[in-house]
Each structure stands twice: as structure tokens, then as C-alpha cells.
Design a protein around this motif. Sequence first.
Motif, PDB file in Angstrom:
ATOM      1  N   GLY A  31     -17.615 -11.443 -15.493  1.00 51.00           N
ATOM      2  CA  GLY A  31     -18.262 -12.730 -15.756  1.00 51.00           C
ATOM      3  C   GLY A  31     -17.966 -13.726 -14.666  1.00 51.00           C
ATOM      4  O   GLY A  31     -17.548 -13.339 -13.581  1.00 51.00           O
ATOM      5  N   PRO A  32     -18.176 -14.991 -14.916  1.00 49.70           N
ATOM      6  CA  PRO A  32     -18.450 -15.609 -16.200  1.00 49.70           C
ATOM      7  C   PRO A  32     -19.873 -15.330 -16.682  1.00 49.70           C
ATOM      8  O   PRO A  32     -20.795 -15.207 -15.890  1.00 49.70           O
ATOM      9  N   ARG A  33     -19.998 -15.218 -18.007  1.00 49.48           N
ATOM     10  CA  ARG A  33     -21.291 -15.001 -18.645  1.00 49.48           C
ATOM     11  C   ARG A  33     -21.275 -15.646 -20.016  1.00 49.48           C
ATOM     12  O   ARG A  33     -20.223 -15.876 -20.588  1.00 49.48           O
ATOM     13  N   SER A  34     -22.457 -15.926 -20.516  1.00 45.45           N
ATOM     14  CA  SER A  34     -22.522 -16.515 -21.852  1.00 45.45           C
ATOM     15  C   SER A  34     -22.229 -15.449 -22.892  1.00 45.45           C
ATOM     16  O   SER A  34     -22.254 -14.255 -22.602  1.00 45.45           O
ATOM     17  N   SER A  48     -27.455 -23.962 -23.305  1.00 50.40           N
ATOM     18  CA  SER A  48     -26.757 -22.684 -23.352  1.00 50.40           C
ATOM     19  C   SER A  48     -25.427 -22.853 -24.090  1.00 50.40           C
ATOM     20  O   SER A  48     -24.925 -23.950 -24.262  1.00 50.40           O
ATOM     21  N   THR A  51     -19.337 -20.362 -21.887  1.00 55.13           N
ATOM     22  CA  THR A  51     -19.211 -19.202 -21.011  1.00 55.13           C
ATOM     23  C   THR A  51     -17.843 -18.563 -21.194  1.00 55.13           C
ATOM     24  O   THR A  51     -16.906 -19.193 -21.650  1.00 55.13           O
ATOM     25  N   LYS A  76     -13.795 -18.748 -21.846  1.00 52.46           N
ATOM     26  CA  LYS A  76     -12.966 -19.087 -20.677  1.00 52.46           C
ATOM     27  C   LYS A  76     -11.621 -19.609 -21.130  1.00 52.46           C
ATOM     28  O   LYS A  76     -11.504 -20.251 -22.169  1.00 52.46           O
TER      29      LYS A  76
END
Length: 195
Positions: A31-34, A48, A51, A76
Motif C-alpha cells: 500500500g497505501p491503499r483504501s 474516499s 488508507t 495507517k
Amino acid sequence: AEPVELSAATPRFQRVVVSGTLDATREVRVGPRSAPSGLLERPQGLSSGPTGYEIVSVLQLDDGREVLLNRGWVPKNVTVPRGGRLERVVALVEPGDQGGRFAPVNTPQNILWLDKAFISKLLKCDSEILLTQLASSGAQGAVPLRRSPHHFATFPVQPETHAAYALTWFALSFAGAIMTRRLLRPAQAPRRRPR
């Protein structure tokens, strides 16, 4: 269908049962990703969610084989316990992410997508089999957050969101066309009144 024992011939998206030990020294954050679709309550509208990272570890199975195990998603700045014993965990055989022409390049310091071959080589894992650990009934709210099988059938972006994007862009295009026409129209001289 009931989960089956993992074998080399197990097809993608098959639920399997595995037992083994997580290697605490071989783990990466992707990531970072949702958050994956359906995992958290999403805010309304086009905004959104938070994350975080997918946690991928090497799982040494009881028969000596090694596989990559996507343990789930964490926000995170949240730490998760490393290592440990897993008994009869239900997981899904997953293909990983498919990189395209414009996919960013993964580096050992910055892994942005689930490239099974890259992660397997980085973690010195004997196999490129990727399993995604599924949520168990008693693990509500535990990190890493895990998906249930029905989450794999939901769209990451709902059709209503795509419709809202399309409507927004059509409205902006229409407004831009009108403003451009007014800007480029030749100036008309003021009319004189007859005397």
C-alpha cells in the motif's frame, strides 16, 4: 461449498483450510491503499475512506510447504502482531493484482500492489501461491481486518458512484462549452437608435 485442503491443483477463488506458523521475519505491507470493498462503512458521496496496508506474511504449512498469506487490511499507523500459530484457518486462493502498462513499479521499500512473483521473491518464499485469510465469526473488530467471502463479490466502486462521476463530468463539459462559446463569440457593436 465447504473449504478443501490446499493442493497444487486448487483453482483460484477456492476456499481452503490451512494450518501452520507465520514467519515473523518475512512480512510486508502492501500500500497505501483504501480498505477493500465492503470492509468498512464507507462515507457517503464521492469521498474516499481511510488508507492503510494489506499485510502479507509467509505461512509455513504443517507439511513443510510455504505460501504467501494476505492476513488482511490495517489502517495507517496501526501495528499488528507478527508471527504465531494458525490452526485450521479458512482462506481463499487469490490471483493477486494484475499489473498493467501503467502500474507503478514495486520496490522493496514501496510495494504498491499485490504482485505475487515480486513479493514471493522478496520474502524468499518457495511458492507463489497467495491465500487471503477470511474473516472468522469471532474476530469482529480485530486487526488486521479481514474480508468475508461475500466481500469478494462486491464492486470496489459502486455503480451509483460511477453515475455520479459521469453526471459531474457531463455537467462540467456542458458548462465549459457554454463559457468557451461566449468567450470566443465576436463582440457585437452596440446598436444605434434611429433619430
